[in-house]
Design a protein around this motif. Structure first.
Motif, mmCIF file in Angstrom:
data_model
loop_
_atom_site.group_PDB
_atom_site.id
_atom_site.type_symbol
_atom_site.label_atom_id
_atom_site.label_comp_id
_atom_site.label_asym_id
_atom_site.label_seq_id
_atom_site.Cartn_x
_atom_site.Cartn_y
_atom_site.Cartn_z
ATOM 1 N N TYR A 48 1.167 -14.681 52.999
ATOM 2 C CA TYR A 48 2.331 -14.302 52.194
ATOM 3 C C TYR A 48 3.357 -15.431 52.117
ATOM 4 N N LYS A 49 3.356 -16.311 53.103
ATOM 5 C CA LYS A 49 4.319 -17.402 53.113
ATOM 6 C C LYS A 49 4.045 -18.430 52.015
ATOM 7 N N ALA A 50 2.844 -18.381 51.445
ATOM 8 C CA ALA A 50 2.509 -19.327 50.379
ATOM 9 C C ALA A 50 3.232 -18.978 49.082
ATOM 10 N N ALA A 51 3.671 -17.725 48.954
ATOM 11 C CA ALA A 51 4.352 -17.295 47.729
ATOM 12 C C ALA A 51 5.753 -17.888 47.658
ATOM 13 N N LYS A 52 6.164 -18.264 46.457
ATOM 14 C CA LYS A 52 7.498 -18.808 46.220
ATOM 15 C C LYS A 52 8.174 -18.004 45.109
ATOM 16 N N GLY A 53 9.490 -17.842 45.242
ATOM 17 C CA GLY A 53 10.238 -17.104 44.239
ATOM 18 C C GLY A 53 10.299 -15.621 44.553
ATOM 19 N N LYS A 54 11.307 -14.949 44.013
ATOM 20 C CA LYS A 54 11.503 -13.525 44.280
ATOM 21 C C LYS A 54 11.928 -12.805 43.004
ATOM 22 N N TYR A 55 11.224 -11.702 42.705
ATOM 23 C CA TYR A 55 11.625 -10.843 41.595
ATOM 24 C C TYR A 55 12.244 -9.582 42.188
ATOM 25 N N LEU A 56 13.384 -9.149 41.625
ATOM 26 C CA LEU A 56 14.072 -7.975 42.160
ATOM 27 C C LEU A 56 14.278 -6.897 41.093
ATOM 28 N N PHE A 57 14.051 -5.651 41.501
ATOM 29 C CA PHE A 57 14.504 -4.483 40.751
ATOM 30 C C PHE A 57 15.761 -4.001 41.473
ATOM 31 N N VAL A 58 16.907 -4.122 40.821
ATOM 32 C CA VAL A 58 18.182 -3.872 41.486
ATOM 33 C C VAL A 58 18.831 -2.601 40.936
ATOM 34 N N GLY A 71 7.328 2.193 43.605
ATOM 35 C CA GLY A 71 5.891 2.207 43.333
ATOM 36 C C GLY A 71 5.510 1.186 42.276
ATOM 37 N N ILE A 72 6.356 1.032 41.262
ATOM 38 C CA ILE A 72 6.119 0.035 40.219
ATOM 39 C C ILE A 72 6.154 -1.361 40.822
ATOM 40 N N ALA A 73 7.156 -1.606 41.658
ATOM 41 C CA ALA A 73 7.290 -2.919 42.294
ATOM 42 C C ALA A 73 6.060 -3.247 43.130
ATOM 43 N N ASN A 74 5.566 -2.274 43.886
ATOM 44 C CA ASN A 74 4.384 -2.505 44.726
ATOM 45 C C ASN A 74 3.151 -2.778 43.872
ATOM 46 N N GLY A 75 3.024 -2.038 42.757
ATOM 47 C CA GLY A 75 1.881 -2.252 41.874
ATOM 48 C C GLY A 75 1.906 -3.632 41.242
ATOM 49 N N LEU A 76 3.069 -4.038 40.765
ATOM 50 C CA LEU A 76 3.204 -5.357 40.160
ATOM 51 C C LEU A 76 3.018 -6.462 41.204
ATOM 52 N N LYS A 77 3.484 -6.208 42.412
ATOM 53 C CA LYS A 77 3.309 -7.164 43.503
ATOM 54 C C LYS A 77 1.825 -7.407 43.767
ATOM 55 N N TRP A 82 3.002 -11.813 43.620
ATOM 56 C CA TRP A 82 4.326 -12.410 43.779
ATOM 57 C C TRP A 82 5.154 -11.573 44.753
ATOM 58 N N ASN A 83 6.262 -12.148 45.204
ATOM 59 C CA ASN A 83 7.247 -11.383 45.960
ATOM 60 C C ASN A 83 8.052 -10.544 44.966
ATOM 61 N N ILE A 84 7.774 -9.265 44.906
ATOM 62 C CA ILE A 84 8.475 -8.354 43.999
ATOM 63 C C ILE A 84 9.031 -7.215 44.841
ATOM 64 N N GLU A 85 10.356 -7.066 44.862
ATOM 65 C CA GLU A 85 11.014 -6.125 45.767
ATOM 66 C C GLU A 85 12.071 -5.305 45.037
ATOM 67 N N CYS A 86 12.538 -4.281 45.733
ATOM 68 C CA CYS A 86 13.649 -3.464 45.239
ATOM 69 C C CYS A 86 14.884 -3.753 46.093
ATOM 70 N N ALA A 87 16.046 -3.700 45.461
ATOM 71 C CA ALA A 87 17.289 -3.967 46.183
ATOM 72 C C ALA A 87 18.392 -3.057 45.656
ATOM 73 N N GLN A 88 19.413 -2.867 46.472
ATOM 74 C CA GLN A 88 20.582 -2.086 46.072
ATOM 75 C C GLN A 88 21.683 -3.043 45.641
ATOM 76 N N GLY A 89 22.260 -2.782 44.471
ATOM 77 C CA GLY A 89 23.334 -3.630 43.967
ATOM 78 C C GLY A 89 24.641 -2.862 43.857
ATOM 79 N N SER A 90 25.663 -3.547 43.441
ATOM 80 C CA SER A 90 26.979 -2.930 43.304
ATOM 81 C C SER A 90 27.045 -2.025 42.081
ATOM 82 N N SER A 91 27.630 -0.845 42.246
ATOM 83 C CA SER A 91 27.770 0.097 41.133
ATOM 84 C C SER A 91 28.807 -0.374 40.116
ATOM 85 N N SER A 92 29.520 -1.446 40.450
ATOM 86 C CA SER A 92 30.523 -1.975 39.529
ATOM 87 C C SER A 92 29.905 -2.821 38.422
#
Length: 262
Positions: A48-58, A71-77, A82-92
Motif C-alpha cells: 500500500y505504501k507504493a500508492a501516491k496521492g489521495k482522493y477524498l469524499f468529504v 461503500g463507493i469509496a471502497n469499491g473505487l479503491k 488508489w488511496n480513496i477515503e472518506c473524510a468529515q469536513g466543515s458544515s460551513s
C-alpha cells in the motif's frame, strides 16, 4: 469496472511472473502435481505504501446520511488501486471556491464534497482543481422515497468522482455516466456502475495529476525487498524462513587476481 485495471495488471505481471515461474524441476512434474502459487511463493500481497496521492469524499453537511458513500469509496479503491477515503469536513463549506480551499488543506489530489446549499445546483465541477461538489438538497427536492435517495446519492457520487478527474459522459447506454437535467433522472439508470470508457478516462487523467496505484506482488518478492508482513500460514512461513535463512557456510574472501594500479 474490472477492465480499467487491465493496464495496471499487465504492467505488474512482468515482475510477478518472474517469481511465480521459478520452481524446482517443474518441467518433469505433471500438471496435477505442480505446487500452487501459494506453495511456491506464499501467494500475493499488496504494497500500500507504493500508492501516491489521495482522493477524498468529504461530507460537509448534516441533512442527509452519506455513510453509503463509504461503500463507493471502497469499491473505487479496489478498482483503481488508489488511496480513496472518506473524510468529515466543515458544515460551513457552501461554495466551490471553499471546497477547493478545503481540498488543498486536506492535501488531497482530488475530491468530491457533499454540501447542503440553497444556491448551488445538483452538481458543480471545477476540473482544473479536480473538485466536484454535490448539493444534497437537490437530491431530495422532490421528496423521493428513501430507496431512491440512496440510489441517487450513490450514482451522483460516482458521477462526481469521474467528472472531478476530467472524465465525461459515456458512449455506453448502461451505467451512471449519461446526461441528466434533474435528480429524478438518476432514477432511470439501469445500474450503479461507471462504464469502461468513463472509468478509463478517469484513470488516465488521475495518473497525469499524480495518482499512483498500490503494487501487487508475491510474498516471496516482498520478503526479498524487506517489507513483507509476518507470515500468516505455513506456506508463507516456509518462504519467510527460506529468504531470511543465514548462510550455512562462512563467506570466503578470495585473493585478488590482478594487481590494482596506484
Amino acid at each position: 469496472m474490472n477492465k480499467l485495471i487491465l493496464t495496471l495488471a499487465l504492467a505488474a505481471s512482468a515482475m510477478v511472473m518472474a517469481d511465480v515461474s521459478q520452481t524446482n524441476d517443474t518441467e518433469s512434474v505433471s500438471e496435477e502435481k505442480k505446487p500452487s502459487v501459494l506453495q511456491r511463493v506464499g501467494g500475493f500481497v499488496i504494497d500500500y505504501k507504493a500508492a501516491k496521492g489521495k482522493y477524498l469524499f468529504v461530507d460537509c453537511q448534516k441533512s442527509l446520511d452519506t455513510n453509503i458513500v463509504r461503500g463507493i469509496a471502497n469499491g473505487l479503491k479496489s478498482d483503481f488501486s488508489w488511496n480513496i477515503e472518506c473524510a468529515q469536513g466543515s458544515s460551513s463549506i457552501s461554495s466551490t471556491k471553499q471546497a477547493i480551499a478545503e481540498k488543498n488543506r486536506l492535501e488531497a489530489l482530488a475530491a468530491t464534497f457533499f454540501v447542503d446549499s440553497d444556491a448551488l445546483p445538483l452538481l458543480t465541477v471545477a476540473p482544473e482543481a479536480n473538485v466536484a461538489v454535490v448539493n444534497v438538497r437537490e437530491l431530495v427536492a422532490d421528496n423521493p422515497k428513501s430507496i431512491l435517495v440512496d440510489n441517487r446519492l450513490v450514482r451522483e457520487a460516482m458521477r462526481a468522482f469521474a467528472f472531478s478527474l476530467g472524465s465525461g459522459y459515456s458512449t455506453f447506454e448502461a451505467g451512471v455516466m449519461q446526461p441528466i437535467s434533474a435528480a429524478a433522472d438518476l432514477d432511470r439508470f439501469s445500474a450503479n456502475f461507471m462504464p469502461p470508457d468513463s472509468a478509463n478516462a478517469a484513470l488516465q487523467n488521475g495518473t497525469k495529476i499524480g495518482f499512483k496505484p498500490f503494487r501487487r506482488t508475491t510474498y516471496k518478492r516482498a520478503c526479498k525487498e524487506g517489507w513483507a508482513p509476518p507470515p500468516t500460514n505455513d506456506f508463507q512461513k516456509a518462504v519467510w524462513d527460506n529468504v531470511h535463512a543465514l548462510p550455512t557456510e562462512p563467506i570466503k574472501i578470495k585473493p585478488e587476481t590482478q594487481k590494482q594500479e596506484k
